[in-house]
Design an enzyme around this catalytic site. Structure first.
Site, PDB file in Angstrom:
ATOM      1  N   GLU A 201       1.922 -10.782  -0.476  1.00 35.22           N
ATOM      2  CA  GLU A 201       2.106  -9.227  -0.506  1.00 35.22           C
ATOM      3  C   GLU A 201       3.553  -8.569  -0.341  1.00 35.22           C
ATOM      4  OE1 GLU A 201       0.294  -4.768   1.663  1.00 35.22           O
ATOM      5  OE2 GLU A 201      -0.026  -6.893   2.444  1.00 35.22           O
TER       6      GLU A 201
ATOM      7  N   HIS B 181       1.781  -8.609  -4.257  1.00 40.52           N
ATOM      8  CA  HIS B 181       0.445  -7.942  -4.139  1.00 40.52           C
ATOM      9  C   HIS B 181       1.839  -6.535  -2.930  1.00 40.52           C
ATOM     10  CE1 HIS B 181      -3.323  -5.904  -2.236  1.00 40.52           C
ATOM     11  NE2 HIS B 181      -2.980  -5.842  -1.848  1.00 40.52           N
TER      12      HIS B 181
ATOM     13  N   ASP C 102       1.105 -16.931  -6.661  1.00 44.44           N
ATOM     14  CA  ASP C 102       1.769 -16.132  -7.008  1.00 44.44           C
ATOM     15  C   ASP C 102       0.642 -15.106  -8.260  1.00 44.44           C
ATOM     16  OD1 ASP C 102       3.558 -13.964  -8.445  1.00 44.44           O
ATOM     17  OD2 ASP C 102       4.310 -15.251  -9.875  1.00 44.44           O
TER      18      ASP C 102
ATOM     19  N   ASP D 155       0.992  -1.006   0.275  1.00 44.84           N
ATOM     20  CA  ASP D 155      -0.138   0.353  -0.103  1.00 44.84           C
ATOM     21  C   ASP D 155       1.115   1.768   0.031  1.00 44.84           C
ATOM     22  OD1 ASP D 155       1.024  -0.837   2.815  1.00 44.84           O
ATOM     23  OD2 ASP D 155      -0.684   1.019   3.613  1.00 44.84           O
TER      24      ASP D 155
END
EC number: 3.2.1.151
Length: 587
Positions: free
Chosen positions: A562, A511, A553, A185
């Protein structure tokens, strides 16, 4: 664990062409699992075959075509949960640097033996933090094809109502620039930042010569400061902006109300806030600033005044924490009281003894003040646990066990008690490792697999074993630390090298918003993904529920694929340590 042992037969063949025993069972090439980066000349060299029907294997020189080694399988072991039987092969007797081919049951795979074999991994893992930088362009001369425009200058951040104070009421505009994106993020979190820097700087102190020579091509590489400290400084500068100048408290995180989509940083639109001050943020901040004050004292030319400023900030944050020992960050409670609601990473923690211990320990070694020593001893752990953002006891222990640190008699006795607990942990971890399916301490219990397990269990277990080696000189601890590294680099149930951009089979779709939004096929290199997670909290499609194969994956698998700065901090710590121990003596 069912073990069937075979008598090992090793032989170096001198100019003789010895034919391999006919295959018991033909297997595909990807059934051979080994360290995809290679091995140091004197390192233990193990491969695992995803079959129980293997007897003999052969090693060939890939350049000359000569057969150099033939061996028998070492043992077979059956998985406790998948019912698969695997065979272990040992070719440690091959020590000459070069490129080789391992052939078994009709399958073959190449591998390297070379000096500094983990240097590319150590460099890439540290370089990943440069790619995570906010508020500045990531330039082509340093990033190659992964260059990008600056995003999130964070010069117009609002005080969230949960963080309001008389001097900074809700809606006050503050500047909180620089720092690293935390994970997949785009937010920035003090708890995870403090822990990540603390772990990497603990390792830095062990191998000063190694890190003084390391160059990873970042904008600061030509100054007088080691690149690792330069990279830490970029995030430390941001952390200092997260301290309330009036009372010394530290905001828990800088965040948007909700996670941004998979868009480029420059295209993000949500307003960003600093939220509630917390005791864990204050203490992690205090610990890492106290630690940094010592390390940066030698680099005043590049960072004038930082060492003194960091120590003052550390003491102020610690004093705030003492006044607010139960100011825990609870996002659910926060959202019941304040708007806008916050739905990003919580990093919640309802126990702060570990942070108090770490912070007091670092402050004691930075100031020599008896009050911090007393607090550290009062908060000391009774047992050793591997480091993690939610349990920082180990970072305090590492401070006490720093090689070469001068301690008085009382402090030495205390440090020895901590060492005893570390060694108890290490002995328990390595018990039975040589009889497991992947010949490693990690990966033999279903509880080894969870969100972020490859860093939080596998790597941090390895770091702990490395410290046990430094304290005792016993090779068994170091050997098992290498085994855990072999695990993440390919000797595992999925056959993945779990670090982006390295090895022959690595994650292509982590991710990770930076990788997903850059219009480049390959992901940014050097990131360790979370790894197999039978919890499967993301709802993605997984091929199996088997704990050590519960990995996929795909970009949407935040539960297994992630990336995060604390996970890469663990990778930096272990990869750098193992590489340094193979090359340089401890300074």
């Amino acid at each position: 664990m069912k073990i069937v042992r075979y008598i090992a037969l090793f032989g170096i063949l001198s100019g003789l062409a010895v034919a391999c025993t006919p295959s018991t069972s033909v297997i595909p090439n990807d059934a051979i699992r080994l360290n995809q980066l290679g091995y140091y000349p004197n390192q233990e060299k193990i491969a695992v075959v995803d079959s129980g029907k293997v007897e003999e294997f052969v090693i060939w020189d890939a350049v000359s075509g000569e057969q150099v080694f033939v061996g028998k399988s070492l043992y077979t072991a059956k998985s406790a949960w998948s019912d698969k039987t695997r065979t272990t092969l040992d070719f440690s007797a091959v020590t000459t640097p070069g490129k080789y081919i391992l052939k078994v049951n009709g399958a073959s795979v190449t591998f390297l033996i070379k000096d500094s074999v983990l240097s590319p991994l150590a460099d890439a893992a540290l370089k990943s933090f440069y790619y995570q930088r906010t508020a500045m362009p990531i330039e082509e001369q340093y990033a190659g094809q992964w260059h990008r425009m600056a995003g999130h200058p964070d010069n117009h951040v609002l005080i969230h109502p949960s963080a309001a104070s008389p001097d900074r009421p809700a809606g006050t505009i503050v500047s909180s620039s620089k720092g690293w994106y935390d994970a997949g993020d785009y937010n920035k979190y003090i708890v995870n930042s403090g822990y990540s820097i603390g772990l990497m700087q603990s390792i830095y102190q062990l191998f000063l010569d190694y890190f003084s020579r390391q160059k990873i091509n970042i904008p600061e590489s030509n100054n007088h400061t080691p690149d690792l400290l330069d990279e830490m400084q970029f995030n430390l500068d941001w952390m200092l902006t997260m301290q309330d100048p009036e009372d010394g408290g530290v905001y828990h995180k800088l965040t948007t109300p909700f996670f941004e989509g998979f868009v480029k940083p420059v295209d993000c639109k949500q307003q960003r806030y600093v939220v509630q001050k917390s005791v864990t943020a204050a203490l992690d901040f205090a610990a890492v600033m106290a630690q940094s004050s010592r390390l940066f004292a030698s680099y005043e030319e590049d960072y004038p005044g930082f060492s003194k400023r960091a120590l003052l900030a550390a003491e102020k944050a610690y004093a705030w924490a003492e006044k607010h020992p139960e100011a825990y960050y609870n996002q659910n409670l926060l959202n019941q009281k304040y708007q806008p609601a916050i739905a990003t990473g919580e990093y919640g923690d309802t126990h702060a003894d570990d942070e108090f211990f770490w912070a007091a320990s670092e402050l004691y070694f930075s100031t020599g003040k008896e009050i911090y020593r007393e607090e550290a001893i009062k908060k000391a752990p009774q047992i050793y646990t591997a480091p993690g953002w939610g349990n920082t006891f180990a970072l305090g222990i590492f401070a006490w066990l720093q090689p070469g640190r001068e301690l008085n008699e009382a402090d030495r006795r205390f440090a020895d008690s901590l060492k005893t607990e570390l060694l108890k942990y290490a002995d328990k971890v390595i018990e039975g490792a040589e009889q497991t399916p992947f010949h490693a301490p990690y990966g033999n219990d279903a509880k080894d697999f969870f969100w972020g397990c490859l860093a939080e269990k596998c790597m941090n277990q390895g770091v702990s074993l490395m410290y046990a080696y430094l304290q005792t000189g016993k090779d068994v601890y170091l050997t098992n630390a290498y085994r855990n590294m072999d695990y993440i680099l390919g000797r595992n149930a999925t056959g993945f090298c779990y670090v982006t951009g390295l090895g022959t089979k690595s994650p292509k779709h982590p991710h990770h918003r930076l990788s997903a939004s850059d219009d480049i096929e390959d992901p940014i290199p050097g990131f360790l993904v979370g790894g197999p997670n039978p919890g499967q909290q993301d709802g993605a499609f997984y091929p199996t529920a088997s704990p050590d194969e519960s990995y996929v994956d795909t970009e949407d698998s935040y539960a297994s694929n992630e990336v995060a700065i604390n996970w890469n901090a663990a990778l930096v710590a272990l990869a750098s340590s193992l590489d340094a121990l193979a090359v340089y003596s401890v300074k």
